[in-house]
Design an enzyme around this catalytic site. Structure first.
Site: not given
Ligand code: UGA
Length: 433
Positions: A121, A153-154, A250, A257, A260
């Site tokens: 990023t 990617l999470r 939501l 936190g 990212c």
């Protein structure tokens, strides 16, 4: 295709392994020789569901290797992914020194056409800077193209996110590099969005910032719900059915936190500033996020009256479930504040206790949620792990000094908690007293 992935952190390791699984020959490169030795022994430095098996299978199939030899890897591969860290500097801007170093090393090593893919990023205009650096150090005068291919990617579902993305974003400036990237991602059944490099770079920061804004928005609404006596869960549900809004991100709580969102939102504010734009909306997103932890502390202080000398059981330390990552976890601020006020902390997290051990002092780590609850004046929920949702509350209650649960993730139904005889305080919902 033969691909070099430079940087075996979270993004590099997942990207390299998944690209190998798609049938490419991948070499993952890192200057950290100890890390490479461990990876070669099959030790995966992060907790990511499904990754260890995938690494083992692809190594066995001969499609995935780990090395510290950057020069050799660059020479052998046609596509080079830059996946090194871009940590925040003190002023919130991204530190691009690792990206610059890698760009220079690639330039010095390459002796044939390469597609150089920026995956880390990075702020908009980094692609131009990478290209400029490569031109300056291109000793063999090799041909190259720079491409931006941001990751979405999470942590905790990164392998699945790579294999089944909502979209793949590719920023490139010519047909030649576009075709290489198109072929690379063709095995995935996903829409590919082709843009120029700058737009791709902005898509990444804009996407993370938008998701962070969604979270702060719903947290602000949760505060209004508390004041008005409404229920944030119902509000999120009612809003989320609108396809233009969507239910995901939501979930009200103690704020976002991780490695990212806080970093990327901050970086985007600085990027805008550099262009002369005051991104007040994002600044408010940050303020609301920070205030959310203080609001939660106030709830604990109000419920306990005096915090000093109380024993608090903490369930959840990681910044979110399914990861052992503690970076900028809300638990750090909350536990530190509780300790400052004189509370004794007994904590349990299914994965993050080892990493938490490097951050906190004076915490008692427990082997189960029940052990953390035993003898506690209050049980505080900071991460919504599935196993906490499935706790045997009938077993928990008699273990505690007082049946008080303060839930920062809204994992229980207030009516059921009332029936079970708990004092139950959560986010954006009426207190059960
Ligand atoms: C995030 C993005 O979701 C990824 O698409 C992106 O690739 C990644 O950052 C990155 O830039 O590398 P990640 O940080 O792993 O992924 O975690 P998320 O699942 O997005 O959660 C971030 C934070 O938001 C967590 O602290 C989580 O608890 C919080 N959150 C999330 C909420 O408070 N409420 C929600 O409704 C959703």
């Amino acid at each position: 295709m033969k691909i070099a992935v430079v940087g075996t952190g979270y993004v590099g390791l997942v990207t390299g392994t998944c690209l190998a699984d798609l049938g490419n020959e991948v070499v993952c490169v890192d200057i950290d020789e100890e890390k490479i030795k461990s990876l070669n022994k099959g030790i995966i430095p992060i907790y990511e569901p499904g990754l260890d098996g995938l690494v083992a299978n692809n190594k066995k199939a001969g499609r995935l290797e780990f090395t510290s030899d950057l020069k050799k890897s660059i020479k052998e591969c046609g596509v080079v992914f830059i996946c090194v860290g871009t940590p925040p500097k003190e002023n919130g801007e991204a530190d691009l020194s690792y990206v610059e170093n890698v760009a220079r090393a690639i330039a010095e090593a390459m002796d044939s056409y390469k597609v150089i893919v920026e995956k880390s990023t990075v702020p908009v205009e980094t692609g131009e800077k990478v290209a400029r650096t490569i031109r300056a150090y291109n000793v063999h005068k090799a041909d190259f193209d720079v491409v931006s291919n941001p990751e979405f990617l999470r942590e905790g579902s990164a392998v699945n996110d790579f294999m089944h993305p909502d979209r793949v974003v590719i920023g490139c400036e010519n047909e030649r590099s576009r075709n290489v990237m198109k072929e690379l991602y063709s095995p995935l059944n996903a829409p590919i969005i082709f843009t120029d490099i700058k737009s791709a770079e902005i898509i990444k920061h804009a996407s993370n910032s938008f998701l962070a804004a969604k979270i702060s928005f719903i947290n602000a609404i949760a505060n209004i719900c508390e004041l008005a006596g409404a229920d944030i869960e119902k509000v999120s549900e009612g809003m989320g059915f609108d396809k233009r809004i969507g239910r995901s991100f939501l979930n009200a709580g103690i704020g976002y936190g991780g490695s990212c969102f806080p970093k990327d939102v901050d970086a985007f504010v600085r990027i805008a500033e550099k262009f002369g734009y005051d991104f007040r909306l994002l600044k408010a997103v940050q303020e609301i996020n920070n205030a959310q932890r203080d609001n939660f502390m106030k709830k604990i202080e109000k419920a306990l009256w005096v915090v000093k000398g109380k024993t608090i059981g903490v369930l959840g330390l990681a910044f979110k479930p399914n990861t052992d990552d503690m970076r900028l976890a809300p638990s750090i601020d909350i536990i530190s504040q509780l300790q400052k006020e004189g509370a004794k902390i007994k904590a349990y997290d299914p994965e993050a206790m080892q990493k938490a051990g490097q951050i906190f002092n004076g915490i008692t780590y427990c082997n189960s949620p029940y052990e953390a609850a035993a003898g506690s004046d209050a049980l505080v929920i900071l991460t919504e792990w599935k196993e906490f949702k499935e706790l045997d509350l009938k077993r928990i209650k008699p273990l505690m000094k007082h049946p008080l649960i303060i839930d920062g993730r809204n994992i229980y139904n207030p009516e059921e908690m009332r029936k079970e005889g708990f004092v139950y305080i959560s986010i954006g919902r009426k207190e059960v007293l």
